[in-house]
Every structure is written in C-alpha cells, then in structure tokens.
Design an enzyme around this catalytic site. Structure first.
Site, PDB file in Angstrom:
ATOM      1  CG  ASP A   1      -2.897 -10.162  -2.971  1.00 42.09           C
ATOM      2  OD1 ASP A   1      -3.110  -9.888  -1.787  1.00 42.09           O
ATOM      3  OD2 ASP A   1      -1.753 -10.290  -3.457  1.00 42.09           O
TER       4      ASP A   1
ATOM      5  CG  ASP B   1       1.175  -5.517  -0.438  1.00 43.41           C
ATOM      6  OD1 ASP B   1       0.983  -4.405  -0.944  1.00 43.41           O
ATOM      7  OD2 ASP B   1       1.249  -5.701   0.792  1.00 43.41           O
TER       8      ASP B   1
ATOM      9  N   GLY C   1       1.880 -12.549   1.400  1.00 43.18           N
ATOM     10  CA  GLY C   1       0.478 -12.826   1.713  1.00 43.18           C
ATOM     11  C   GLY C   1       0.224 -13.165   3.180  1.00 43.18           C
TER      12      GLY C   1
ATOM     13  NE  ARG D   1       1.809  -4.625  10.257  1.00 41.13           N
ATOM     14  CZ  ARG D   1       1.068  -3.560  10.554  1.00 41.13           C
ATOM     15  NH1 ARG D   1       1.157  -3.003  11.734  1.00 41.13           N
ATOM     16  NH2 ARG D   1       0.211  -3.061   9.665  1.00 41.13           N
TER      17      ARG D   1
ATOM     18  CB  SER E   1      -1.685  -4.963   3.547  1.00 44.38           C
ATOM     19  OG  SER E   1      -1.087  -3.805   4.072  1.00 44.38           O
ATOM     20  NE  ARG E   2      -3.723  -3.915  11.777  1.00 44.52           N
ATOM     21  CZ  ARG E   2      -4.860  -4.271  12.340  1.00 44.52           C
ATOM     22  NH1 ARG E   2      -5.306  -5.497  12.185  1.00 44.52           N
ATOM     23  NH2 ARG E   2      -5.550  -3.424  13.059  1.00 44.52           N
ATOM     24  CG  ASN E   3       0.357  -0.428   6.342  1.00 45.55           C
ATOM     25  OD1 ASN E   3       0.113   0.473   7.121  1.00 45.55           O
ATOM     26  ND2 ASN E   3       1.239  -1.384   6.607  1.00 45.55           N
TER      27      ASN E   3
HETATM   28  P1  B16 Z   1       0.914  -5.149   6.648  1.00 49.47           P
HETATM   29  P2  B16 Z   1      -1.409  -8.843   0.331  1.00 49.47           P
HETATM   30  C1  B16 Z   1       0.273  -8.808   2.403  1.00 49.47           C
HETATM   31  O1  B16 Z   1      -0.483  -8.133   1.461  1.00 49.47           O
HETATM   32  C2  B16 Z   1       1.744  -8.894   1.996  1.00 49.47           C
HETATM   33  O2  B16 Z   1       1.882  -9.734   0.846  1.00 49.47           O
HETATM   34  C3  B16 Z   1       2.546  -9.477   3.116  1.00 49.47           C
HETATM   35  O3  B16 Z   1       3.912  -9.528   2.760  1.00 49.47           O
HETATM   36  C4  B16 Z   1       2.361  -8.619   4.379  1.00 49.47           C
HETATM   37  O4  B16 Z   1       3.062  -9.184   5.481  1.00 49.47           O
HETATM   38  C5  B16 Z   1       0.858  -8.544   4.694  1.00 49.47           C
HETATM   39  O5  B16 Z   1       0.175  -8.007   3.590  1.00 49.47           O
HETATM   40  C6  B16 Z   1       0.593  -7.662   5.914  1.00 49.47           C
HETATM   41  O6  B16 Z   1       0.934  -6.350   5.587  1.00 49.47           O
HETATM   42  O7  B16 Z   1       2.100  -5.290   7.542  1.00 49.47           O
HETATM   43  O8  B16 Z   1       0.965  -3.935   5.753  1.00 49.47           O
HETATM   44  O9  B16 Z   1      -0.385  -5.239   7.407  1.00 49.47           O
HETATM   45  O10 B16 Z   1      -0.459  -9.548  -0.593  1.00 49.47           O
HETATM   46  O11 B16 Z   1      -2.374  -9.752   1.052  1.00 49.47           O
HETATM   47  O12 B16 Z   1      -2.080  -7.637  -0.309  1.00 49.47           O
HETATM   48 MG    MG Z   2      -0.015 -10.608  -2.450  1.00 47.25          MG
END
Ligand code: B16
Ligand code: MG
Length: 210
Positions: free
Chosen positions: A8, A10, A45, A48, A115-117
């Site tokens: 994972d 974040d 996790g 968005r 995350s899409r980022n």
């Molecule tokens: P984004 P992971 C997740 O990343 C984050 O833990 C979660 O807080 C966030 O809302 C989600 O990504 C979407 O992120 O807005 O950047 O697309 O922990 O799965 O790496």
């Molecule tokens: Mg995470």
C-alpha cells in the site's frame, strides 16, 4: 511460498495523512461542515468519493452529483499543491531497508494503492522506477475492501495471488488482501485487524516472515 510483496502507499511507504486532512478540512471549512481528525481516521485506505460521502454525513445540505464532483476536485487541487512539497525525506522509517533487501533477495515488488495520485506521489519521493508494477486508484472500479487493486497488481507482476503478500496500514486493505487470497502484514491501524496474517509496528519485521 511468497514471491512478491505488494505495498500500500499512503501510510506504508509515505505518510500523507496530514496532507489529506488539511485538504479535506479546507473543503469542509468552505462548506461549513464539521470535520476533525477522528473523522479523518475513517478515510484511511478509502477512495476519494467514498471519503467525501463520509465527510458529508456531517452536513445538513444535500449535494447533487455535480456538486460532489466539484467538492472532490476542490479538495484534490489543494492536496496536489501540498504534494509538491513531498520529497524522499518523507519516506517512512525502515521502508528503504526493506525495499533494498527485497531487491537483493529477488522478490518482485508492487504498489497497490487506492490513490489516483499514487504515481505522482511515487515520483515526488523518487521511487517511481523502483516497483515492478503499480496498481492504483486509476485502474480499479471497486476500491478496498474489494480485492481488485491487489489482484490487478498480481496480474501485472504475472504472479499467482496466493504467492503475494500485502503490506497495509488500513483495516479495509487487510480485508482486501484476504479477499484476494493473499497473506498480509499489518502496520499502523491495521495492526488490530484479526484478518492480518502478521502484524508489527516496525515494517522491518516483514523480513522475518518471507
Ligand atoms: P486520492 P492508499 C488512499 O491511499 C488513502 O489512504 C486514502 O486516505 C485516500 O482517500 C485514497 O488513497 C484516495 O486518494 O484522493 O489521492 O485518489 O492508502 O490506498 O495508498
Ligand atoms: Mg494506506
């Protein structure tokens, strides 16, 4: 036998929790919606749009789909501004030791993030080229606890799911690993998950189990 480790992003490789919090707070304040760190903990996790729905539980106003898209975009624009300040110094303790040892031992390594980022974050911290495969929020229909993100990572690595081990900080991510028939190593919040195969507060302990 474990052949690949799927990380994972974040909360495991890098901590963006606080940046997510500041960005959602920026949006919530504009809309006069109550938001605090306790609610932010529920977003770990979570995708968005699903995160936005959790935040909107505190609102008396009903938002249209178009308005929700605007709220999520407003948050993400602010979040991306904050991500510009992310560097390799933000990589969490122990991560580089683990990654280097895994490479030496010739394990395949992948990212499995909601995350899409994710790709942008990996570029910021200098690890974009380090992974054999990246599966993220841009290639999935159903986010964790659905197994999709990890199954796609395994497919990209060309390794059977049962030979993969997932490293996660979110309870929903451990459930996703279990549904993908993968073993798991829980850190952070995920240490309390009953579904986790292994848990520890130190990611370096992962090397004991493979
Ligand atoms: P984004 P992971 C997740 O990343 C984050 O833990 C979660 O807080 C966030 O809302 C989600 O990504 C979407 O992120 O807005 O950047 O697309 O922990 O799965 O790496
Ligand atoms: Mg995470």
């Amino acid at each position: 036998m474990i052949k690949a480790i799927i990380f994972d992003l974040d909360g495991v490789i890098v901590s963006t929790d606080d940046l997510h919090y500041k960005s959602w707070k920026h949006m919530a304040d504009r809309e006069h919606i109550f938001f605090n760190e306790k609610i932010n903990d529920r977003l770990r996790g979570v995708s968005r749009m699903a995160s936005l729905e959790i935040i909107l539980e505190q609102s008396t106003k009903t938002y249209s789909d178009e308005e929700k898209i605007e709220l999520a975009a407003y948050k993400n624009d602010y979040y991306k501004e904050l991500l510009n300040s992310l560097t390799k110094d933000h990589i969490l303790p122990g991560v580089m030791d683990v990654l280097k040892t895994l490479k030496e031992k010739q394990f395949k390594v992948a990212i499995g993030s909601s995350s899409r980022n994710a790709k942008f974050i990996l570029k910021q911290i200098g690890l974009f080229d380090y992974f054999d495969a990246i599966s993220d929020g841009t290639n999935i229909k159903h986010s964790k606890p659905a197994p999709d993100v990890f199954l796609i990572a395994a497919e990209k690595l060309n390794i059977e799911p049962t030979f993969c081990l997932v490293v996660e900080d979110a309870i929903s991510g451990i459930e996703a690993a279990s549904r993908a028939q993968m073993s798991s190593f829980g850190v952070g919040d995920a240490k309390t998950s009953k579904l986790a195969t292994y848990t520890s507060s130190d990611i370096r302990d992962l090397l004991k189990y493979i």
